[in-house]
Design a protein around this motif. Structure first.
Motif, PDB file in Angstrom:
ATOM      1  N   GLU B 340       0.830  -1.211   0.000  1.00 15.58           N
ATOM      2  CA  GLU B 340       0.000   0.000   0.000  1.00 15.58           C
ATOM      3  C   GLU B 340       0.863   1.259   0.000  1.00 15.58           C
ATOM      4  N   LYS B 341       1.908   1.221   0.798  1.00 15.86           N
ATOM      5  CA  LYS B 341       2.788   2.386   0.869  1.00 15.86           C
ATOM      6  C   LYS B 341       3.412   2.713  -0.476  1.00 15.86           C
ATOM      7  N   GLU B 342       3.836   1.664  -1.196  1.00 15.26           N
ATOM      8  CA  GLU B 342       4.528   1.874  -2.460  1.00 15.26           C
ATOM      9  C   GLU B 342       3.604   1.847  -3.653  1.00 15.26           C
ATOM     10  N   GLY B 343       2.309   1.607  -3.397  1.00 13.68           N
ATOM     11  CA  GLY B 343       1.349   1.553  -4.495  1.00 13.68           C
ATOM     12  C   GLY B 343       1.574   0.344  -5.393  1.00 13.68           C
ATOM     13  N   LEU B 344       1.896  -0.749  -4.803  1.00 14.47           N
ATOM     14  CA  LEU B 344       2.119  -1.961  -5.599  1.00 14.47           C
ATOM     15  C   LEU B 344       0.954  -2.919  -5.441  1.00 14.47           C
ATOM     16  N   ASP B 345       0.693  -3.704  -6.472  1.00  9.18           N
ATOM     17  CA  ASP B 345      -0.316  -4.750  -6.398  1.00  9.18           C
ATOM     18  C   ASP B 345       0.332  -5.964  -5.749  1.00  9.18           C
ATOM     19  N   PRO B 346      -0.289  -6.446  -4.667  1.00  4.55           N
ATOM     20  CA  PRO B 346       0.312  -7.622  -3.991  1.00  4.55           C
ATOM     21  C   PRO B 346       0.597  -8.772  -4.964  1.00  4.55           C
ATOM     22  N   LYS B 347      -0.196  -8.925  -6.028  1.00  2.00           N
ATOM     23  CA  LYS B 347       0.036 -10.033  -6.960  1.00  2.00           C
ATOM     24  C   LYS B 347       1.382  -9.888  -7.671  1.00  2.00           C
ATOM     25  N   ASP B 348       1.891  -8.668  -7.740  1.00  2.00           N
ATOM     26  CA  ASP B 348       3.165  -8.468  -8.423  1.00  2.00           C
ATOM     27  C   ASP B 348       4.363  -8.566  -7.478  1.00  2.00           C
ATOM     28  N   ILE B 349       4.069  -8.752  -6.198  1.00  4.23           N
ATOM     29  CA  ILE B 349       5.171  -8.843  -5.235  1.00  4.23           C
ATOM     30  C   ILE B 349       5.519 -10.314  -5.032  1.00  4.23           C
ATOM     31  N   PHE B 350       6.790 -10.614  -5.092  1.00  5.38           N
ATOM     32  CA  PHE B 350       7.264 -12.008  -4.913  1.00  5.38           C
ATOM     33  C   PHE B 350       8.189 -11.999  -3.707  1.00  5.38           C
ATOM     34  N   VAL B 351       7.753 -12.648  -2.636  1.00  5.64           N
ATOM     35  CA  VAL B 351       8.547 -12.611  -1.406  1.00  5.64           C
ATOM     36  C   VAL B 351       9.350 -13.899  -1.257  1.00  5.64           C
ATOM     37  N   GLY B 373      -4.640 -12.203   0.195  1.00  3.77           N
ATOM     38  CA  GLY B 373      -5.289 -13.045  -0.801  1.00  3.77           C
ATOM     39  C   GLY B 373      -4.317 -13.838  -1.660  1.00  3.77           C
ATOM     40  N   VAL B 374      -3.029 -13.556  -1.484  1.00  5.09           N
ATOM     41  CA  VAL B 374      -1.989 -14.354  -2.152  1.00  5.09           C
ATOM     42  C   VAL B 374      -1.049 -14.835  -1.051  1.00  5.09           C
ATOM     43  N   PRO B 375      -0.309 -15.897  -1.281  1.00  2.00           N
ATOM     44  CA  PRO B 375       0.563 -16.392  -0.205  1.00  2.00           C
ATOM     45  C   PRO B 375       1.467 -15.294   0.332  1.00  2.00           C
ATOM     46  N   ASP B 376       1.587 -15.235   1.677  1.00  2.00           N
ATOM     47  CA  ASP B 376       2.435 -14.221   2.290  1.00  2.00           C
ATOM     48  C   ASP B 376       3.867 -14.362   1.787  1.00  2.00           C
ATOM     49  N   VAL B 377       4.340 -15.583   1.777  1.00  2.00           N
ATOM     50  CA  VAL B 377       5.711 -15.841   1.314  1.00  2.00           C
ATOM     51  C   VAL B 377       5.622 -16.766   0.113  1.00  2.00           C
ATOM     52  N   ASP B 378       6.298 -16.421  -0.951  1.00  2.00           N
ATOM     53  CA  ASP B 378       6.205 -17.250  -2.155  1.00  2.00           C
ATOM     54  C   ASP B 378       7.164 -18.430  -2.147  1.00  2.00           C
ATOM     55  N   VAL B 379       8.404 -18.151  -1.781  1.00  2.00           N
ATOM     56  CA  VAL B 379       9.398 -19.234  -1.757  1.00  2.00           C
ATOM     57  C   VAL B 379      10.240 -19.080  -0.509  1.00  2.00           C
ATOM     58  N   SER B 380      10.554 -20.199   0.126  1.00  4.04           N
ATOM     59  CA  SER B 380      11.501 -20.152   1.230  1.00  4.04           C
ATOM     60  C   SER B 380      12.734 -20.947   0.810  1.00  4.04           C
ATOM     61  N   LEU B 381      13.867 -20.282   0.870  1.00  7.72           N
ATOM     62  CA  LEU B 381      15.110 -20.967   0.520  1.00  7.72           C
ATOM     63  C   LEU B 381      15.910 -21.239   1.782  1.00  7.72           C
ATOM     64  N   THR B 382      16.702 -22.306   1.753  1.00  5.46           N
ATOM     65  CA  THR B 382      17.587 -22.561   2.895  1.00  5.46           C
ATOM     66  C   THR B 382      18.876 -21.777   2.709  1.00  5.46           C
ATOM     67  N   ILE B 569      -4.012  -9.625   9.608  1.00  4.97           N
ATOM     68  CA  ILE B 569      -2.801  -9.767   8.792  1.00  4.97           C
ATOM     69  C   ILE B 569      -1.771 -10.678   9.439  1.00  4.97           C
ATOM     70  N   LEU B 570      -1.638 -10.550  10.760  1.00  7.92           N
ATOM     71  CA  LEU B 570      -0.483 -11.168  11.412  1.00  7.92           C
ATOM     72  C   LEU B 570      -0.788 -12.412  12.241  1.00  7.92           C
ATOM     73  N   HIS B 571      -2.057 -12.858  12.215  1.00  9.94           N
ATOM     74  CA  HIS B 571      -2.362 -14.047  13.025  1.00  9.94           C
ATOM     75  C   HIS B 571      -2.897 -15.148  12.154  1.00  9.94           C
ATOM     76  N   THR B 572      -2.823 -16.351  12.639  1.00 10.36           N
ATOM     77  CA  THR B 572      -3.231 -17.493  11.827  1.00 10.36           C
ATOM     78  C   THR B 572      -3.960 -18.529  12.673  1.00 10.36           C
ATOM     79  N   THR B 573      -4.342 -19.635  12.037  1.00 10.95           N
ATOM     80  CA  THR B 573      -5.040 -20.709  12.752  1.00 10.95           C
ATOM     81  C   THR B 573      -4.337 -22.036  12.518  1.00 10.95           C
ATOM     82  N   TYR B 574      -4.705 -23.036  13.329  1.00  7.82           N
ATOM     83  CA  TYR B 574      -4.056 -24.341  13.253  1.00  7.82           C
ATOM     84  C   TYR B 574      -5.094 -25.431  13.078  1.00  7.82           C
TER      85      TYR B 574
END
Lengths: 591, 580, 180
Positions: B340-351, B373-382, B569-574
């Motif tokens: 939101e701050k940078e005016g980017l579409d979350p779909k275009d962000i790859f985390v 609405g899209v995965p918070d993190v796209d790829v996790s690398l070791t 945004i910051l909480h989840t379920t199990y």
């Protein structure tokens, strides 16, 4: 004495030979004709080559009849019982006269097997009637201390009969010296050596001897619990043990306060699950604990840290069966038999190419020649002796030149073999020693637990090399490579299974190298066993051209015209040997 | 402990009486080769590489398990022993698919290294079996290839004993023995928690992580994507090892520089999100204490632990903090706050996250981890995968000049940094919670009682009259012990930190490989944690709630910790999971 | 390899879900006892003739034993079967004495007559053929065991005859005895 007794031998071999049917036949006869003898059961007396065995004891004496099937059973009941006329031609042993079988029986000294074939193993009273539980009673009533019991075992010189040969008394002493709140006695009845059935016979024939010994051992080291780890492939032994344990409990010989001594002891049975390696003590222990039977590094030794990490003694069945007699008759009696380093007797299971197959118990120090050619009755069919294998897959072959070796732990090791548990397999000129080595190695590879590199991979590579040789694809370099690998496995494997796995290969290489060389250089199997190296030939001089062989050949490999010599196409031949069996003129030979 | 004198190859050393020959040799500067032995994990004397001559021992002694005796004389380097080791390696190699050129462990493999040292003939004992690959890649985090397995059983040991998941074991016997799951099921169908400890302990290429660098290279090359990368606290304490630097070197600056050079658009710090986690979780703790909520509160940043809890302790799911892990929080904030701050579409962000962990690969695909609405993190690398990317890009890591993170989500307090060590989350939380409750600045920010390598660490703190009991543990074997004590009522805590990996994230499943001869004598967790604690001690900003960028986040976007927006945004379920 | 072990089941057959209640007495007998895994597996096999996957799971549930451990143990020991077997298991001994007396020909003859390979079961579910290491009846080599019955001094023909006799007996209707 009283009533006449008719006793039928019902050990596993007896039953396999039809003794069960014999027993039923005699029983039916007895009932139908209201005969007044006592019909009893016993176990294997060791004379397996004459099974089924029926003993008749009447007021004149004892008569052991051999090879009594249902038809002969009717005959001997009719003649011996009905007409008081013993049928001498069927008698294999009697206290009244000698028979050819005396050669088998006379030189034996029965300590371990003393009750086998003499008592009904399912009746505790018969065991008690023959000094049964007297040793235990003696310890209780004479207040013999546990230290003294151990001293007697030490003084007797008895060594582990499972193959290890470790002084039993010392094992007991180590365990006794440990302070622990729980200790265990384990009877190793996982007799897995192919060709060995001594332990099975003791368990089927005299289970109480083992129980009594375990109680004594428990008292000696301070254990109150014992396990008998027995192969599941021995259902009759398991059944007899269960009955014996129940009876012993009922009579207060197991359980609490045995003979009022304040000593408690209980025994449980654990069935093996089909792994030869569980005969190795650390593997056996971990198996009882519910794990894969993978041996562990020693130290720690089980006497210090064994079952469930407590001090544990593991003794073989045969070792234990000696204990009550040693207590009763004293250590000097026991150590008067045998050699300087190997005291007492040893039970051997004679098998293979020998006339008198069965169990023999002889004093240590008896020569191999005596065991094989006098007691064993020599090689059947006039064949020539080639080698005798002791120690099963962990042992070595003993060739003719060492036949005068006295049976003794050290002397057998010195010639490249070992005592083993007692399996003694005889081979004649028709056995190929390379194939024998390959057979044993195949067994070891299948039974290897797979934990350590030298055994898991090393023995498998050894087997592949032997396969190559028996298929005619080996080279002289392979022999050296094989020998080198053998020495490596011996020194580096984790447990005795791996460490002794190369023994059959090394001993056959040592004494029968010429056979190996024939296989690799001449691509020939001298004994005519290795299929890929054998070929069948028709002698044109002898062949009459009758065409029978060509017609019988399943591969269509023989060709020829009627009344003309025939010829075998070696490329089509599948080496089944049918042609040789078919030929009436002896024109076909195996080369 | 009494000391005894032992001679190793003529060198006299004094060692504790319960030392093994291997340890005594190490004292003497002699390295006895090992393949299956791993301290505190696997001591079965199976590989037979460590056999030595020792006086008083019949035959040969396995140095890894044989205890020394006073006056023992040991020879480790006779011609016979060397020849035997060569044969052992040759036999292992005869049953090992030799794929060295393309294997991920090329140059980093314990078998390969020993083969080189002993000058083996790899074809000497070539056998009749056909060594084809036996890939098993049903699990999201790893690939198993039994054609390379040397049956050292380290993986089985760590899974069964140290991690208590026991999803792999040894099946069959003899030559057919192989590592596998019950019923030889694919790993993905079992209750594997993806912790990757098995990969970390594997000496060869039989176990490797799933290589996810492909999508990352693609995203970087895609002009339409705004690619964000964020490394975890532990990575900076580990990454240097991949480039030959000493264990425990803090390479934060070089790491950031390398990430920029790789072409990421923004380089954020997961440690920043760690600070946010403290804000949320600290608030959650205080709320539960005040309102009689479910206690103890159990931390939730370790996805391996979370999955373990969902399988084996489902009744304690209610105790878990509902906070996402720092990785997930960072991704979530990137696609909401930052977008939101940078005016980017979350779909275009790859985390992309860089983690010392393999369970994070599983975590990014969990349900309820998509704030925008899209995965918070796209790829996790070791850490390992990052190192391979740096090398492939031709970046000379050791010569890089230090750079700093992009500030908006790149500034973290010392509390955020110490998350990677066991006890770190607890300490970070205590710094914030105690200051809030006591209403005054802390005299001492260091809560040493929860630091260190003990199995279970306990402490009690007085927070404005309330006695708060806390515990921290790592490694699931220890976690089980602790949870059983809590379940039975024997122990009673307010707040418990649980990390799946023994020693904390610095010893995670995604760490750089270290061979047995390092692991057996160096406490990797302690050494790497030192880097983190040391960085923290040098900082002025040591408490999460004082982080100005965290304050800004709440002031301008989330309102306050535990707000409705924060929860979204910051909480989840199990979920409860069925074992098998 | 002459001595073969029954292969692990890869596909569950869905038509026979075993009755797990039958397992409870065994489980209750050994629950909580040290070293109970092997007796539990042996008990299960005694009931079902093999160890179904459901039995493993039930035992694991009731005793807390780990499935991977249980499976690792079950596949280590030759005794355990993980696939249903025929009504009669024919065990042909391939120990030393039997090998020396041509046990291979016994197995070959049975394989030919029943049209199955070692470790396989006949289509009618009556027989499973197994090669075993040593039955301890060496003086009567070559030997085979069917159920609890041992048969010695065999030839290939004799072994096949015994099996055919069993087949005939199995196909006859059970005799009904009327109590007087």
């Amino acid at each position: 004495m009283g009533k006449t007794q008719v006793i039928v031998g019902l050990g596993s071999c007896g039953i396999a030979a039809g003794a069960g049917k014999t027993y039923e036949k005699i029983k039916a006869l007895k009932e139908a004709e209201n005969l007044t003898f006592e019909l009893k059961k016993t176990s294997c007396v060791g004379m397996c080559y004459r099974e089924p065995l029926v003993e008749i004891i009447d007021e004149t004496g004892t008569y052991l009849y051999g090879e009594i099937d249902e038809i002969r059973a009717v005959e001997i009941i009719d003649k011996h019982i009905g007409q008081q006329s013993p049928v001498k031609e069927y008698v294999v042993s009697s206290d009244l006269f000698s028979t050819p079988e005396n050669e088998f029986l006379d030189d034996q000294v029965k300590i371990v097997l003393r009750n086998c074939g003499r008592i009904d193993p399912e009746r505790i009273e018969e065991y008690e009637a023959r000094q049964g539980y007297d040793a235990l009673r003696k310890i209780a009533t004479e207040n013999i201390s546990s230290t003294d019991v151990i001293q007697k075992i030490l003084d007797s010189g008895i060594r582990g009969r499972g193959g290890g040969g470790f002084p039993t008394g010392m094992k007991w002493k180590f365990a006794a010296n440990n302070v622990a709140d729980e200790k265990y006695i384990i009877c190793n009845a996982d007799e897995g050596d192919p060709g060995a059935f001594m332990d099975r016979s003791v368990l089927e024939g005299d289970p109480h001897a083992v129980l009594e010994a375990m109680v004594i051992a428990g008292y000696a080291i301070g254990a109150t619990h014992g396990y008998i780890y027995v192969r599941a492939e021995y259902p009759i032994a398991v059944k007899r043990l269960r009955i014996a344990i129940d009876q012993a409990r009922k009579y207060g010989l197991l359980g609490k306060n045995i003979f009022g001594s304040g000593f408690d002891f209980n025994i449980d049975i654990r069935l093996g699950a089909g792994a030869f390696v569980c005969g190795e003590e650390t593997a056996l222990l971990t198996s009882i604990e519910g794990n894969r039977g993978e041996p562990k590094n020693k130290p720690p030794f089980p006497a210090n840290k064994g079952l469930f990490a407590q001090p544990t003694i593991i003794n073989n069945v045969e070792t234990l069966a000696n204990i009550p007699q040693i207590i009763l008759k004293g250590p000097e009696w026991f150590s008067s038999m045998g050699t300087e380093t190997s005291k007492g007797t040893k039970v051997f299971a004679l098998g293979g190419k020998i006339n008198n197959t069965g169990l023999v118990e002889i004093p240590m120090g008896t020569t191999l020649r005596k065991i094989l050619f006098e007691i064993g009755g020599g090689i059947p069919n006039g064949k020539k002796f080639k080698a005798a294998q002791t120690g099963g897959p962990s042992g070595g072959c003993i060739p003719a030149q060492h036949l005068d070796t006295p049976i003794d732990y050290e002397s057998l090791k010195a010639i490249g073999s070992m005592m083993g548990s007692g399996g003694l397999i005889v081979m004649d000129e028709d056995n190929c020693m390379v194939d024998v080595a390959r057979f044993f190695l195949e067994f070891t590879v299948d039974e290897s637990c797979g934990k350590c590199t030298p055994c898991r991979i090393g023995t498998r590579r050894l087997l592949e090399m032997l396969n190559k040789i028996t298929e005619g694809k080996g080279t002289l370099e392979d022999l050296d490579k094989m020998e080198e690998l053998c020495h490596y496995i011996q020194k580096n494997a984790l447990c005795a299974l791996g460490q002794t796995a190369p023994n059959p290969v090394l001993s056959t290489l040592k004494y029968f190298r010429d056979e190996y060389v024939a296989h690799v250089v001449d691509k020939r199997c001298p004994a005519g066993v290795c299929k890929k190296l054998v070929h069948y030939e028709i002698d044109p001089e002898k062949c009459k051209g009758c065409t029978m062989c060509a017609r019988k050949c399943p591969a269509g490999a023989i060709s020829g015209n009627v009344k003309e010599p025939h010829v075998i196409d070696q490329n089509k031949c599948i080496k089944c040997g049918t042609c040789m069996e078919t030929c009436k003129f002896g024109a076909i030979s195996k080369k | 402990m009494d000391k005894v004198t032992v001679k190793i190859n003529g060198i006299e050393v004094k060692v504790p009486a319960n030392a093994t020959i291997l340890e005594a040799a190490h004292e003497a500067g002699v390295r006895i080769p090992t393949l299956c032995y791993l301290k505190d994990i696997n001591a079965i004397a199976a590989c037979r590489m460590c056999l030595v001559q020792a006086s008083g021992v019949r035959g040969q002694a396995a140095a890894c398990v044989t205890q020394v005796a006073d006056g023992m004389v040991v020879e480790t380097n006779t011609p016979e022993l060397r020849e035997a080791r060569k044969k052992t390696l040759e036999l292992l190699l005869s049953n090992h698919r030799m794929d060295c050129l393309s294997c991920t462990r090329n140059g980093d493999c314990e078998l390969q290294a020993l083969a080189r040292e002993y000058g083996v003939d790899q074809y000497k004992y070539k056998g009749s079996e056909d060594l084809k690959p036996q890939y098993e890649h049903s699990a999201p985090h790893l690939i198993r290839d039994n054609s390379k397995c040397i049956l050292c059983r380290r993986c089985v040991a760590v899974c069964q004993h140290n991690q208590h998941a026991a999803v792999i074991g040894t099946n069959e016997r003899g030559f057919d023995t192989h590592v596998g799951c019950a019923f030889d099921l694919p790993l993905g169908e079992t209750s594997c928690i993806n912790c990757g400890q098995c990969i970390a302990v594997c000496p060869t290429g039989a176990l490797t992580e799933r290589d996810d660098t492909g999508p990352v290279w693609d995203a970087i090359a895609d002009p339409k994507k705004h690619v964000i990368v964020a490394p975890a606290p532990s990575v900076r304490a580990q990454l240097g090892e991949c480039f030959g630097m000493p264990i425990g070197t803090n390479v934060e600056g070089k790491m950031v520089a390398a990430l920029r050079r790789l072409g990421f658009d923004k380089v954020f710090d997961v440690d920043f999100a760690a600070d946010v986690t403290i804000m949320e979780e600290g608030t959650e703790l205080l709320e539960r204490i005040k309102n009689g909520g479910k206690l103890p509160l159990l931390t939730s940043c370790s996805p391996g632990w979370i999955k373990f809890c969902e399988y084996y302790y489902p009744e304690m799911i209610g105790n878990l903090s509902s906070c996402k892990s720092p990785q997930q929080m960072l991704g979530a904030l990137a696609k909401t706050y930052y977008a939101e701050k940078e005016g980017l579409d979350p779909k275009d962000i790859f985390v992309v996250s860089i983690m010392p962990c393999t369970a994070k690969k599983f975590e990014c695909a969990r349900d309820d981890e998509s704030a925008a609405g899209v995965p918070d993190v796209d790829v996790s690398l070791t850490t390992r995968e990052l190192a391979s990317m740096i090398k492939r890009a031709g970046i000379v890591f050791t010569e890089l000049k230090d750079e700093k993170f992009d500030p908006i989500m790149g500034v973290a307090s010392g509390a955020g940094h110490i998350f990677g060590a066991t006890g770190g989350v607890m300490e970070a939380a205590l710094r914030t919670v105690s200051e809030i409750v006591n209403g005054k600045p802390l005299e001492n920010v260091e809560f040493k009682a929860v630091r260190g390598v003990e199995a279970i660490k306990e402490a009690e703190y007085d927070l404005n009259g309330t006695k708060v009991r806390v515990a921290a543990t790592s490694g699931l074997e220890n976690a089980c012990k602790l949870l059983d004590m809590i379940r039975s009522g024997e122990k009673d805590y307010h707040f418990v930190e649980i990390m799946a990996c023994p020693g904390g994230c610095v010893n995670g499943g995604g760490q750089p490989h270290q061979p047995g001869y390092v692991r057996n004598f160096v406490d990797l967790s302690a050494e790497r944690a030192k880097a983190l604690y040391s960085e923290d001690s040098k900082m002025k900003l040591r408490k999460s709630h004082e982080n100005p960028f965290v304050k800004k986040l709440y002031e301008t976007y989330l309102e306050k910790p535990g707000s409705h927006k924060a929860h979204e945004i910051l909480h989840t379920t199990y979920v409860k999971r069925k074992v098998y | 390899m002459r001595i073969a072990r029954i292969q692990n089941q890869k596909n569950d057959s869905t038509d026979n879900i075993p009755d797990l209640e039958l397992l409870m007495p065994v489980i209750n007998k050994y629950k909580g006892r040290k070293g109970n895994l092997i007796p539990l597996l042996q008990g299960a096999q005694h009931i079902y003739g093999y160890i179904p996957r459901e039995a493993f799971e039930k035992i694991s549930e009731e005793t807390g034993l780990q499935l991977s451990d249980m499976y690792g143990v079950a596949t280590f020991y030759s005794q355990f079967r993980l696939k249903p077997v025929g009504k009669n298991i024919i065990k042909v001994c391939h120990g030393t004495a039997c090998h020396v007396q041509n046990a291979n020909s016994i197995t070959d003859a049975i394989q030919d007559a029943l049209n199955i390979k070692d470790t396989e079961t006949t289509d009618d579910g009556l027989f499973t053929l197994e090669s075993v290491a040593c039955l301890g009846c060496c003086s009567l080599a070559p030997v085979m065991m069917i159920g609890d019955n041992t048969y010695g001094k065999l030839t290939g023909k004799e072994a096949v005859r015994i099996i055919k006799d069993i087949r005939i007996k199995e196909s006859q209707p059970a005799e009904v005895t009327i109590e007087k």
